[in-house]
Design an enzyme around this catalytic site. Sequence first.
Site, PDB file in Angstrom:
ATOM      1  N   LYS A  14      42.750  25.535 -35.648  1.00 22.16           N
ATOM      2  CA  LYS A  14      42.294  26.563 -34.695  1.00 22.16           C
ATOM      3  C   LYS A  14      41.042  26.080 -33.942  1.00 22.16           C
ATOM      4  CE  LYS A  14      41.920  29.814 -37.929  1.00 22.16           C
ATOM      5  NZ  LYS A  14      42.368  29.048 -39.123  1.00 22.16           N
ATOM      6  N   ARG A  91      42.371  38.898 -38.630  1.00 20.90           N
ATOM      7  CA  ARG A  91      42.914  38.343 -39.879  1.00 20.90           C
ATOM      8  C   ARG A  91      43.632  39.397 -40.692  1.00 20.90           C
ATOM      9  NH1 ARG A  91      39.262  33.642 -40.142  1.00 20.90           N
ATOM     10  NH2 ARG A  91      40.067  32.449 -41.882  1.00 20.90           N
ATOM     11  N   ARG A 130      38.113  17.038 -44.735  1.00 14.01           N
ATOM     12  CA  ARG A 130      36.935  17.524 -44.018  1.00 14.01           C
ATOM     13  C   ARG A 130      35.800  17.838 -45.001  1.00 14.01           C
ATOM     14  NH1 ARG A 130      37.587  22.912 -40.798  1.00 14.01           N
ATOM     15  NH2 ARG A 130      37.854  23.600 -42.936  1.00 14.01           N
ATOM     16  N   ARG A 136      30.799  22.571 -45.889  1.00 10.73           N
ATOM     17  CA  ARG A 136      31.263  23.955 -45.949  1.00 10.73           C
ATOM     18  C   ARG A 136      31.490  24.363 -47.398  1.00 10.73           C
ATOM     19  NH1 ARG A 136      35.524  25.766 -41.304  1.00 10.73           N
ATOM     20  NH2 ARG A 136      36.159  27.114 -43.027  1.00 10.73           N
ATOM     21  N   ARG A 147      41.778  30.670 -50.302  1.00 10.71           N
ATOM     22  CA  ARG A 147      41.889  30.965 -48.859  1.00 10.71           C
ATOM     23  C   ARG A 147      43.357  31.020 -48.446  1.00 10.71           C
ATOM     24  NH1 ARG A 147      38.376  26.161 -46.786  1.00 10.71           N
ATOM     25  NH2 ARG A 147      38.897  26.794 -44.663  1.00 10.71           N
TER      26      ARG A 147
HETATM   27  P1  AP5 Z   1      40.202  22.867 -37.866  1.00 10.94           P
HETATM   28  O1  AP5 Z   1      40.394  22.684 -36.404  1.00 10.94           O
HETATM   29  O2  AP5 Z   1      38.837  23.043 -38.377  1.00 10.94           O
HETATM   30  O3  AP5 Z   1      41.140  24.037 -38.407  1.00 10.94           O
HETATM   31  P2  AP5 Z   1      40.844  25.599 -38.535  1.00 10.94           P
HETATM   32  O4  AP5 Z   1      42.164  26.274 -38.419  1.00 10.94           O
HETATM   33  O5  AP5 Z   1      39.763  25.979 -37.579  1.00 10.94           O
HETATM   34  O6  AP5 Z   1      40.370  25.615 -40.037  1.00 10.94           O
HETATM   35  P3  AP5 Z   1      39.215  26.450 -40.731  1.00 10.94           P
HETATM   36  O7  AP5 Z   1      38.985  25.804 -42.040  1.00 10.94           O
HETATM   37  O8  AP5 Z   1      38.057  26.643 -39.816  1.00 10.94           O
HETATM   38  O9  AP5 Z   1      39.976  27.801 -40.907  1.00 10.94           O
HETATM   39  P4  AP5 Z   1      39.590  29.095 -41.679  1.00 10.94           P
HETATM   40  O10 AP5 Z   1      40.472  30.080 -41.053  1.00 10.94           O
HETATM   41  O11 AP5 Z   1      39.690  28.970 -43.149  1.00 10.94           O
HETATM   42  O12 AP5 Z   1      38.022  29.214 -41.407  1.00 10.94           O
HETATM   43  P5  AP5 Z   1      37.131  30.239 -40.600  1.00 10.94           P
HETATM   44  O13 AP5 Z   1      35.928  29.505 -40.229  1.00 10.94           O
HETATM   45  O14 AP5 Z   1      37.919  30.921 -39.550  1.00 10.94           O
HETATM   46  O15 AP5 Z   1      40.919  21.619 -38.564  1.00 10.94           O
HETATM   47  C1  AP5 Z   1      40.800  21.420 -39.959  1.00 10.94           C
HETATM   48  C2  AP5 Z   1      40.643  19.896 -40.221  1.00 10.94           C
HETATM   49  O16 AP5 Z   1      41.842  19.249 -39.854  1.00 10.94           O
HETATM   50  C3  AP5 Z   1      39.532  19.237 -39.389  1.00 10.94           C
HETATM   51  O17 AP5 Z   1      38.922  18.247 -40.151  1.00 10.94           O
HETATM   52  C4  AP5 Z   1      40.281  18.641 -38.194  1.00 10.94           C
HETATM   53  O18 AP5 Z   1      39.635  17.510 -37.681  1.00 10.94           O
HETATM   54  C5  AP5 Z   1      41.630  18.300 -38.810  1.00 10.94           C
HETATM   55  N1  AP5 Z   1      42.740  18.450 -37.865  1.00 10.94           N
HETATM   56  C6  AP5 Z   1      42.901  19.431 -36.927  1.00 10.94           C
HETATM   57  N2  AP5 Z   1      44.055  19.283 -36.267  1.00 10.94           N
HETATM   58  C7  AP5 Z   1      44.665  18.202 -36.806  1.00 10.94           C
HETATM   59  C8  AP5 Z   1      45.909  17.543 -36.540  1.00 10.94           C
HETATM   60  N3  AP5 Z   1      46.755  17.983 -35.602  1.00 10.94           N
HETATM   61  N4  AP5 Z   1      46.234  16.478 -37.304  1.00 10.94           N
HETATM   62  C9  AP5 Z   1      45.373  16.023 -38.276  1.00 10.94           C
HETATM   63  N5  AP5 Z   1      44.181  16.578 -38.553  1.00 10.94           N
HETATM   64  C10 AP5 Z   1      43.830  17.667 -37.831  1.00 10.94           C
HETATM   65  O19 AP5 Z   1      36.781  31.319 -41.711  1.00 10.94           O
HETATM   66  C11 AP5 Z   1      36.027  30.975 -42.844  1.00 10.94           C
HETATM   67  C12 AP5 Z   1      35.783  32.219 -43.703  1.00 10.94           C
HETATM   68  O20 AP5 Z   1      34.998  33.168 -42.952  1.00 10.94           O
HETATM   69  C13 AP5 Z   1      37.022  33.016 -44.137  1.00 10.94           C
HETATM   70  O21 AP5 Z   1      37.601  32.472 -45.294  1.00 10.94           O
HETATM   71  C14 AP5 Z   1      36.411  34.392 -44.371  1.00 10.94           C
HETATM   72  O22 AP5 Z   1      35.707  34.423 -45.593  1.00 10.94           O
HETATM   73  C15 AP5 Z   1      35.389  34.511 -43.247  1.00 10.94           C
HETATM   74  N6  AP5 Z   1      35.969  35.114 -42.030  1.00 10.94           N
HETATM   75  C16 AP5 Z   1      36.085  34.506 -40.797  1.00 10.94           C
HETATM   76  N7  AP5 Z   1      36.680  35.329 -39.923  1.00 10.94           N
HETATM   77  C17 AP5 Z   1      36.940  36.487 -40.592  1.00 10.94           C
HETATM   78  C18 AP5 Z   1      37.580  37.704 -40.235  1.00 10.94           C
HETATM   79  N8  AP5 Z   1      38.073  37.900 -39.004  1.00 10.94           N
HETATM   80  N9  AP5 Z   1      37.698  38.652 -41.186  1.00 10.94           N
HETATM   81  C19 AP5 Z   1      37.203  38.485 -42.433  1.00 10.94           C
HETATM   82  N10 AP5 Z   1      36.610  37.347 -42.849  1.00 10.94           N
HETATM   83  C20 AP5 Z   1      36.476  36.364 -41.940  1.00 10.94           C
HETATM   84 MG    MG Z   2      37.857  26.856 -37.819  1.00  9.77          MG
END
Ligand code: AP5
Ligand code: MG
Length: 192
Positions: A14, A91, A130, A136, A147
Amino acid sequence: MLNIVIFGAPGSGKGTQSEKLIDEYGLHHISTGEVLRRHISEGTKLGKIADQYISQGHLIPDELMVKVLEDVLDSNPELTAKGVIFDGFPRTIAQAKSLNDMLKRRGTKVHAVIGLEVNEDDLIKRMLNRGKESGRADDNIDTIRERLNVYHNQTSPLRDYYIGEGNYHAIDGNGEVGKVFSLIKKKVDAIK
Ligand code: AP5
Ligand code: MG
């Protein structure tokens, strides 16, 4: 104006694909995960609450999260004028309904939901990889598994919700970054 929800499991790309959408379409990016991590690093009251949930791999309660997003939208009216990429929000179904209401009040809507669909083994590999450098609190194997559980139980039902709304676009997110982006671009250009 173009509002895009970038949707997918943890590690599905994402954040990575949002960067490319920003470059291509000049949209404003809101990652609720990044907003919360900023609060944690600044030691705010919200940060202290969020830290307890994030480090366990659990979701911040809907009511609080909706307020956080509403504050971000209100504090950036000029930035959000062209359109927003919502990354990590909604979410839950409740958050999706709140987002519809929030956008409706502002005279707009969700134009497209881009669903990044990636094999689970690859998701885990990406996040562990990562985690070697990210610092993180949630990039370790136990929290990653939680997660993913949370994603399957609370977030993945949104796929059907948005299919019902008629704006879900599935993207094969397994390929390399540029290839995935070209699939997204094709969808977005057809919607614009
Ligand atoms: P990346 O681009 O970082 O993927 P992502 O989908 O953004 O992954 P996240 O870990 O950020 O997702 P998340 O949903 O758990 O975290 P969030 O911060 O939203 O890519 C991941 C890795 O893969 C990177 O190293 C990248 O380089 C690599 N990569 C990417 N594309 C690739 C490809 N095509 N091929 C190979 N490698 C690739 O949320 C974190 C926490 O915050 C949640 O768990 C929750 O506790 C809280 N939170 C956030 N939003 C809410 C909400 N709306 N409601 C409640 N709690 C929330
Ligand atoms: Mg992210």
